[in-house]
Write a protein that holds these residues in place. Sequence first.
Motif, PDB file in Angstrom:
ATOM      1  N   ILE A 118       1.006  -0.972  -0.050  1.00  0.00           N
ATOM      2  CA  ILE A 118       0.042  -0.045   0.295  1.00  0.00           C
ATOM      3  C   ILE A 118       0.801   1.266   0.100  1.00  0.00           C
ATOM      4  CG2 ILE A 118      -1.516   1.170   1.271  1.00  0.00           C
ATOM      5  CD1 ILE A 118      -2.803  -1.283   0.154  1.00  0.00           C
ATOM      6  N   MET A 119       0.715   2.198  -0.876  1.00  0.00           N
ATOM      7  CA  MET A 119       1.555   3.193  -1.192  1.00  0.00           C
ATOM      8  C   MET A 119       1.059   4.513  -0.666  1.00  0.00           C
ATOM      9  SD  MET A 119       4.551   3.755  -2.601  1.00  0.00           S
ATOM     10  CE  MET A 119       4.758   2.398  -3.756  1.00  0.00           C
ATOM     11  N   ASP A 120       1.636   5.209   0.301  1.00  0.00           N
ATOM     12  CA  ASP A 120       0.893   6.316   0.737  1.00  0.00           C
ATOM     13  C   ASP A 120       2.149   7.496   0.916  1.00  0.00           C
ATOM     14  OD1 ASP A 120       2.341   5.435   3.152  1.00  0.00           O
ATOM     15  OD2 ASP A 120       0.336   5.069   4.271  1.00  0.00           O
ATOM     16  N   THR A 121       3.464   7.125   0.796  1.00  0.00           N
ATOM     17  CA  THR A 121       4.634   7.854   1.108  1.00  0.00           C
ATOM     18  C   THR A 121       5.505   8.368  -0.428  1.00  0.00           C
ATOM     19  OG1 THR A 121       4.585   7.067   3.361  1.00  0.00           O
ATOM     20  CG2 THR A 121       6.486   8.380   2.535  1.00  0.00           C
ATOM     21  N   PRO A 122       5.461   9.568  -0.739  1.00  0.00           N
ATOM     22  CA  PRO A 122       6.326   9.624  -1.858  1.00  0.00           C
ATOM     23  C   PRO A 122       7.991   9.455  -1.559  1.00  0.00           C
ATOM     24  CG  PRO A 122       5.811  11.677  -0.903  1.00  0.00           C
ATOM     25  CD  PRO A 122       4.966  10.761   0.040  1.00  0.00           C
ATOM     26  N   GLY A 123       8.578   9.224  -2.634  1.00  0.00           N
ATOM     27  CA  GLY A 123      10.131   9.015  -2.603  1.00  0.00           C
ATOM     28  C   GLY A 123      10.646   8.367  -3.695  1.00  0.00           C
ATOM     29  N   PHE A 124      11.625   7.379  -3.496  1.00  0.00           N
ATOM     30  CA  PHE A 124      12.338   6.837  -4.524  1.00  0.00           C
ATOM     31  C   PHE A 124      12.390   5.415  -4.192  1.00  0.00           C
ATOM     32  CE2 PHE A 124      13.541  11.274  -4.937  1.00  0.00           C
ATOM     33  CZ  PHE A 124      13.481  11.619  -6.263  1.00  0.00           C
ATOM     34  N   TYR A 125      12.678   4.457  -5.164  1.00  0.00           N
ATOM     35  CA  TYR A 125      13.040   3.097  -4.957  1.00  0.00           C
ATOM     36  C   TYR A 125      13.915   2.535  -6.023  1.00  0.00           C
ATOM     37  CZ  TYR A 125       9.617   1.192  -8.393  1.00  0.00           C
ATOM     38  OH  TYR A 125       9.058   1.259  -9.655  1.00  0.00           O
ATOM     39  N   GLN A 126      14.658   1.245  -5.604  1.00  0.00           N
ATOM     40  CA  GLN A 126      15.334   0.971  -6.659  1.00  0.00           C
ATOM     41  C   GLN A 126      15.105  -0.715  -6.565  1.00  0.00           C
ATOM     42  OE1 GLN A 126      19.119   2.423  -4.491  1.00  0.00           O
ATOM     43  NE2 GLN A 126      19.659   2.620  -6.688  1.00  0.00           N
ATOM     44  N   LEU A 127      15.096  -1.480  -7.607  1.00  0.00           N
ATOM     45  CA  LEU A 127      15.324  -2.955  -7.709  1.00  0.00           C
ATOM     46  C   LEU A 127      16.592  -3.372  -7.676  1.00  0.00           C
ATOM     47  CD1 LEU A 127      12.918  -3.391 -11.060  1.00  0.00           C
ATOM     48  CD2 LEU A 127      12.612  -3.723  -8.419  1.00  0.00           C
ATOM     49  N   LYS A 128      16.503  -4.608  -6.938  1.00  0.00           N
ATOM     50  CA  LYS A 128      18.188  -5.200  -6.732  1.00  0.00           C
ATOM     51  C   LYS A 128      17.746  -6.702  -6.833  1.00  0.00           C
ATOM     52  CE  LYS A 128      21.284  -6.586  -3.448  1.00  0.00           C
ATOM     53  NZ  LYS A 128      21.798  -6.692  -1.827  1.00  0.00           N
ATOM     54  N   MET A 129      18.562  -7.140  -7.939  1.00  0.00           N
ATOM     55  CA  MET A 129      18.453  -8.559  -8.576  1.00  0.00           C
ATOM     56  C   MET A 129      19.646  -9.169  -8.180  1.00  0.00           C
ATOM     57  SD  MET A 129      16.156  -8.505 -11.905  1.00  0.00           S
ATOM     58  CE  MET A 129      14.405  -8.130 -11.819  1.00  0.00           C
ATOM     59  N   ASP A 130      19.634 -10.340  -7.311  1.00  0.00           N
ATOM     60  CA  ASP A 130      20.898 -10.758  -6.898  1.00  0.00           C
ATOM     61  C   ASP A 130      21.898  -9.817  -6.373  1.00  0.00           C
ATOM     62  OD1 ASP A 130      19.953 -13.409  -7.284  1.00  0.00           O
ATOM     63  OD2 ASP A 130      20.580 -13.550  -9.208  1.00  0.00           O
ATOM     64  N   THR A 131      23.071  -9.514  -7.194  1.00  0.00           N
ATOM     65  CA  THR A 131      23.775  -8.133  -6.838  1.00  0.00           C
ATOM     66  C   THR A 131      23.649  -7.014  -7.382  1.00  0.00           C
ATOM     67  OG1 THR A 131      25.536  -9.208  -8.347  1.00  0.00           O
ATOM     68  CG2 THR A 131      25.740 -10.275  -5.817  1.00  0.00           C
ATOM     69  N   LEU A 132      22.799  -7.083  -8.638  1.00  0.00           N
ATOM     70  CA  LEU A 132      22.679  -5.873  -9.349  1.00  0.00           C
ATOM     71  C   LEU A 132      21.647  -4.743  -8.727  1.00  0.00           C
ATOM     72  CD1 LEU A 132      22.836  -7.375 -12.978  1.00  0.00           C
ATOM     73  CD2 LEU A 132      24.671  -6.281 -11.827  1.00  0.00           C
ATOM     74  N   ILE A 133      21.783  -3.761  -8.845  1.00  0.00           N
ATOM     75  CA  ILE A 133      21.081  -2.469  -8.269  1.00  0.00           C
ATOM     76  C   ILE A 133      20.457  -1.774  -9.342  1.00  0.00           C
ATOM     77  CG2 ILE A 133      20.449  -0.817  -6.661  1.00  0.00           C
ATOM     78  CD1 ILE A 133      22.440  -2.278  -4.891  1.00  0.00           C
ATOM     79  N   SER A 134      19.197  -1.162  -9.531  1.00  0.00           N
ATOM     80  CA  SER A 134      18.784  -0.555 -10.738  1.00  0.00           C
ATOM     81  C   SER A 134      19.033   0.888 -10.454  1.00  0.00           C
ATOM     82  CB  SER A 134      17.337  -0.563 -10.933  1.00  0.00           C
ATOM     83  OG  SER A 134      16.425   0.129  -9.546  1.00  0.00           O
ATOM     84  N   GLU A 135      18.695   1.792 -11.362  1.00  0.00           N
ATOM     85  CA  GLU A 135      18.686   3.207 -11.128  1.00  0.00           C
ATOM     86  C   GLU A 135      17.534   3.610 -10.153  1.00  0.00           C
ATOM     87  OE1 GLU A 135      18.003   5.411 -14.762  1.00  0.00           O
ATOM     88  OE2 GLU A 135      15.736   4.675 -14.640  1.00  0.00           O
ATOM     89  N   LEU A 136      17.383   4.740  -9.612  1.00  0.00           N
ATOM     90  CA  LEU A 136      16.278   5.249  -8.843  1.00  0.00           C
ATOM     91  C   LEU A 136      15.164   5.589  -9.718  1.00  0.00           C
ATOM     92  CD1 LEU A 136      18.248   7.904  -6.460  1.00  0.00           C
ATOM     93  CD2 LEU A 136      17.210   5.832  -5.759  1.00  0.00           C
ATOM     94  N   TYR A 137      14.018   5.040  -9.052  1.00  0.00           N
ATOM     95  CA  TYR A 137      12.732   5.213  -9.769  1.00  0.00           C
ATOM     96  C   TYR A 137      11.978   6.000  -8.830  1.00  0.00           C
ATOM     97  CZ  TYR A 137      14.212   1.219 -12.842  1.00  0.00           C
ATOM     98  OH  TYR A 137      14.782   0.210 -13.728  1.00  0.00           O
ATOM     99  N   LYS A 138      11.153   7.005  -9.230  1.00  0.00           N
ATOM    100  CA  LYS A 138      10.302   7.846  -8.475  1.00  0.00           C
ATOM    101  C   LYS A 138       8.774   7.247  -7.991  1.00  0.00           C
ATOM    102  CE  LYS A 138       8.553  10.722 -11.980  1.00  0.00           C
ATOM    103  NZ  LYS A 138       8.272  12.251 -12.428  1.00  0.00           N
ATOM    104  N   MET A 139       8.659   7.621  -6.903  1.00  0.00           N
ATOM    105  CA  MET A 139       6.946   7.363  -6.463  1.00  0.00           C
ATOM    106  C   MET A 139       6.334   8.568  -6.059  1.00  0.00           C
ATOM    107  SD  MET A 139       7.957   4.266  -4.071  1.00  0.00           S
ATOM    108  CE  MET A 139       8.852   5.228  -2.749  1.00  0.00           C
ATOM    109  N   GLU A 140       5.568   9.171  -7.005  1.00  0.00           N
ATOM    110  CA  GLU A 140       4.760  10.325  -6.715  1.00  0.00           C
ATOM    111  C   GLU A 140       3.525  10.215  -6.170  1.00  0.00           C
ATOM    112  OE1 GLU A 140       4.665  13.504  -9.607  1.00  0.00           O
ATOM    113  OE2 GLU A 140       6.130  12.433 -10.676  1.00  0.00           O
ATOM    114  N   ILE A 141       2.886  10.566  -5.076  1.00  0.00           N
ATOM    115  CA  ILE A 141       1.621  10.440  -4.564  1.00  0.00           C
ATOM    116  C   ILE A 141       0.823  11.619  -4.879  1.00  0.00           C
ATOM    117  CG2 ILE A 141       0.490   9.959  -2.331  1.00  0.00           C
ATOM    118  CD1 ILE A 141       2.408   7.698  -3.398  1.00  0.00           C
ATOM    119  N   LEU A 142      -0.268  11.177  -5.463  1.00  0.00           N
ATOM    120  CA  LEU A 142      -1.462  11.874  -5.675  1.00  0.00           C
ATOM    121  C   LEU A 142      -2.308  11.927  -4.295  1.00  0.00           C
ATOM    122  CD1 LEU A 142      -2.542  10.864  -8.826  1.00  0.00           C
ATOM    123  CD2 LEU A 142      -0.859  12.723  -8.700  1.00  0.00           C
ATOM    124  N   LYS A 143      -2.158  13.126  -3.465  1.00  0.00           N
ATOM    125  CA  LYS A 143      -2.904  13.444  -2.097  1.00  0.00           C
ATOM    126  C   LYS A 143      -4.618  13.537  -2.524  1.00  0.00           C
ATOM    127  CE  LYS A 143       0.544  13.440   0.962  1.00  0.00           C
ATOM    128  NZ  LYS A 143       0.556  12.446   1.780  1.00  0.00           N
TER     129      LYS A 143
END
Length: 188
Positions: A118-143
Motif C-alpha cells: 500500500i503506497m502512501d509516502t512519496p520518494g524513490f525506490y530501486q530494484l535489486k536482483m541478486d547483486t545488481l541494483i537499478s537506477e532510482l525510480y520515483k514514487m509520486e503520491i496524488l494526495k
Amino acid sequence: FLFVLIALIIGISFPIIPFPLHQKNVHQSSTPVKPVKGEKLLPAITSFTIRIQPPLYTRKPARTQKRFNLEVEEGANISWWINTSPAVKNVQIIFNDSKILALKPVNKQHTLWTTDIIMDTPGFYQLKMDTLISELYKMEILKDQLPAINIQTPKANTVIDYGEPEKVLLNATVTDDYGIDEVSVAAT
C-alpha cells in the motif's frame, strides 16, 4: 472532479451508490518489454507489469503500466510482476527510507516474481536482483484533497426572530476531487 449542487432542507441525506471493482489478470506477458524513454532496466528483466489499484472511495478502476516510475493515488495498492531471464535467486525493492521489500518467486524456475504494498509516502525506490541494483525510480503520491463546501443561503449571521418558522432553506455546493456519496447537516 465531480461537482454536486445540493439544495437541502435540514436533515435530508443522500444514499451511497456502490461502484464495481474491475479486476484483470495482469501478470501474463509474452512480449519483451521496451523501457520507457529515460528508464534503464536491469539486464535480467524480460518483461514486467505494475498493477495499481486505487482506494475504492476514489471510484477509479485498477490499471496497469509498463514503467517503474510511479504516480499513484494515496493509499493505492501497488503490485509488481517481473519476468526474468536467466533465472535469479533474489529480487528486492529498496525504498529510500531504507525499507526493503522482498519479491516472491511465483514459479519453480525463479523467472516470475511478485510483491505488493500500500503506497502512501512519496520518494524513490530501486530494484535489486541478486547483486545488481537499478537506477532510482520515483514514487509520486496524488494526495486526496479535502471537500469544499460553499453555502449560498442562508447568509452568514442569519437570525430567526421569535415567532418565525424554525426551518431554513440551505442551498450549498459541495465538491470533492473523488466525488460525494452522502451529505448531512447538523445545525443548531
